[in-house]
Design a protein around this motif. Sequence first.
Motif, PDB file in Angstrom:
ATOM      1  N   VAL A   3      32.105  60.837   8.276  1.00  0.00           N
ATOM      2  CA  VAL A   3      33.487  60.352   8.312  1.00  0.00           C
ATOM      3  C   VAL A   3      33.558  59.211   9.319  1.00  0.00           C
ATOM      4  N   HIS A   4      34.210  58.112   8.953  1.00  0.00           N
ATOM      5  CA  HIS A   4      34.322  56.947   9.811  1.00  0.00           C
ATOM      6  C   HIS A   4      35.789  56.625  10.068  1.00  0.00           C
ATOM      7  N   VAL A   5      36.031  55.880  11.136  1.00  0.00           N
ATOM      8  CA  VAL A   5      37.376  55.408  11.443  1.00  0.00           C
ATOM      9  C   VAL A   5      37.829  54.509  10.291  1.00  0.00           C
ATOM     10  N   GLY A   6      39.044  54.704   9.828  1.00  0.00           N
ATOM     11  CA  GLY A   6      39.590  53.922   8.715  1.00  0.00           C
ATOM     12  C   GLY A   6      39.512  54.636   7.379  1.00  0.00           C
ATOM     13  N   ASP A   7      38.740  55.715   7.293  1.00  0.00           N
ATOM     14  CA  ASP A   7      38.674  56.497   6.063  1.00  0.00           C
ATOM     15  C   ASP A   7      39.973  57.267   5.861  1.00  0.00           C
ATOM     16  N   ILE A   8      40.237  57.630   4.629  1.00  0.00           N
ATOM     17  CA  ILE A   8      41.349  58.525   4.310  1.00  0.00           C
ATOM     18  C   ILE A   8      40.716  59.832   3.858  1.00  0.00           C
ATOM     19  N   ILE A   9      41.144  60.935   4.466  1.00  0.00           N
ATOM     20  CA  ILE A   9      40.602  62.240   4.083  1.00  0.00           C
ATOM     21  C   ILE A   9      41.680  63.063   3.397  1.00  0.00           C
ATOM     22  N   GLU A  10      41.269  63.781   2.374  1.00  0.00           N
ATOM     23  CA  GLU A  10      42.172  64.694   1.679  1.00  0.00           C
ATOM     24  C   GLU A  10      41.795  66.102   2.109  1.00  0.00           C
ATOM     25  N   MET A  11      42.778  66.837   2.609  1.00  0.00           N
ATOM     26  CA  MET A  11      42.540  68.176   3.135  1.00  0.00           C
ATOM     27  C   MET A  11      42.813  69.235   2.066  1.00  0.00           C
ATOM     28  N   LYS A  12      42.280  70.440   2.293  1.00  0.00           N
ATOM     29  CA  LYS A  12      42.503  71.553   1.370  1.00  0.00           C
ATOM     30  C   LYS A  12      43.940  72.065   1.464  1.00  0.00           C
ATOM     31  N   LYS A  13      44.476  72.095   2.692  1.00  0.00           N
ATOM     32  CA  LYS A  13      45.838  72.596   2.899  1.00  0.00           C
ATOM     33  C   LYS A  13      46.751  71.432   3.271  1.00  0.00           C
ATOM     34  N   PRO A  14      47.991  71.442   2.790  1.00  0.00           N
ATOM     35  CA  PRO A  14      48.904  70.331   3.093  1.00  0.00           C
ATOM     36  C   PRO A  14      49.500  70.408   4.499  1.00  0.00           C
ATOM     37  N   HIS A  15      49.926  69.261   4.990  1.00  0.00           N
ATOM     38  CA  HIS A  15      50.687  69.143   6.232  1.00  0.00           C
ATOM     39  C   HIS A  15      52.084  69.721   5.948  1.00  0.00           C
ATOM     40  N   PRO A  16      52.830  70.159   6.945  1.00  0.00           N
ATOM     41  CA  PRO A  16      54.171  70.704   6.690  1.00  0.00           C
ATOM     42  C   PRO A  16      55.104  69.784   5.898  1.00  0.00           C
ATOM     43  N   CYS A  17      54.859  68.472   5.916  1.00  0.00           N
ATOM     44  CA  CYS A  17      55.702  67.550   5.140  1.00  0.00           C
ATOM     45  C   CYS A  17      55.313  67.549   3.659  1.00  0.00           C
ATOM     46  N   GLY A  18      54.203  68.205   3.299  1.00  0.00           N
ATOM     47  CA  GLY A  18      53.797  68.319   1.901  1.00  0.00           C
ATOM     48  C   GLY A  18      52.646  67.406   1.495  1.00  0.00           C
ATOM     49  N   ASN A  19      52.202  66.552   2.400  1.00  0.00           N
ATOM     50  CA  ASN A  19      51.143  65.593   2.102  1.00  0.00           C
ATOM     51  C   ASN A  19      49.764  66.172   2.458  1.00  0.00           C
ATOM     52  N   LYS A  20      48.726  65.784   1.708  1.00  0.00           N
ATOM     53  CA  LYS A  20      47.367  66.258   1.969  1.00  0.00           C
ATOM     54  C   LYS A  20      46.428  65.154   2.449  1.00  0.00           C
ATOM     55  N   ARG A  21      46.916  63.900   2.532  1.00  0.00           N
ATOM     56  CA  ARG A  21      46.049  62.776   2.903  1.00  0.00           C
ATOM     57  C   ARG A  21      46.353  62.281   4.307  1.00  0.00           C
ATOM     58  N   PHE A  22      45.266  61.989   5.035  1.00  0.00           N
ATOM     59  CA  PHE A  22      45.368  61.564   6.423  1.00  0.00           C
ATOM     60  C   PHE A  22      44.451  60.378   6.684  1.00  0.00           C
ATOM     61  N   ASN A  23      44.914  59.427   7.513  1.00  0.00           N
ATOM     62  CA  ASN A  23      44.077  58.324   7.977  1.00  0.00           C
ATOM     63  C   ASN A  23      43.310  58.787   9.204  1.00  0.00           C
TER      64      ASN A  23
END
Length: 64
Positions: A3-23
């Motif tokens: 994993v590198h800085v600037g990648d977008i990762i998709e997680m198995k569980k969502p964030h409380p706002c409902g999103n699964k993607r993180f920078n």
Amino acid sequence: MDVHVGDIIEMKKPHPCGNKRFNVHRVGIDFRIECTKCGREIMSPRTKIEKNIKKIIREEQGEA
């Protein structure tokens, strides 16, 4: 995991706002990631983040 800085990762569980993607903003012993929907930043240990990654999305940048 590679994993590198600037990648977008998709997680198995969502964030409380409902999103699964993180920078990814920081990689080391711990990760600093930012939710792409609400903008909340989270710092968490590397082992916890790597265990919950479903997919790594990279934008291929062309070199001139």
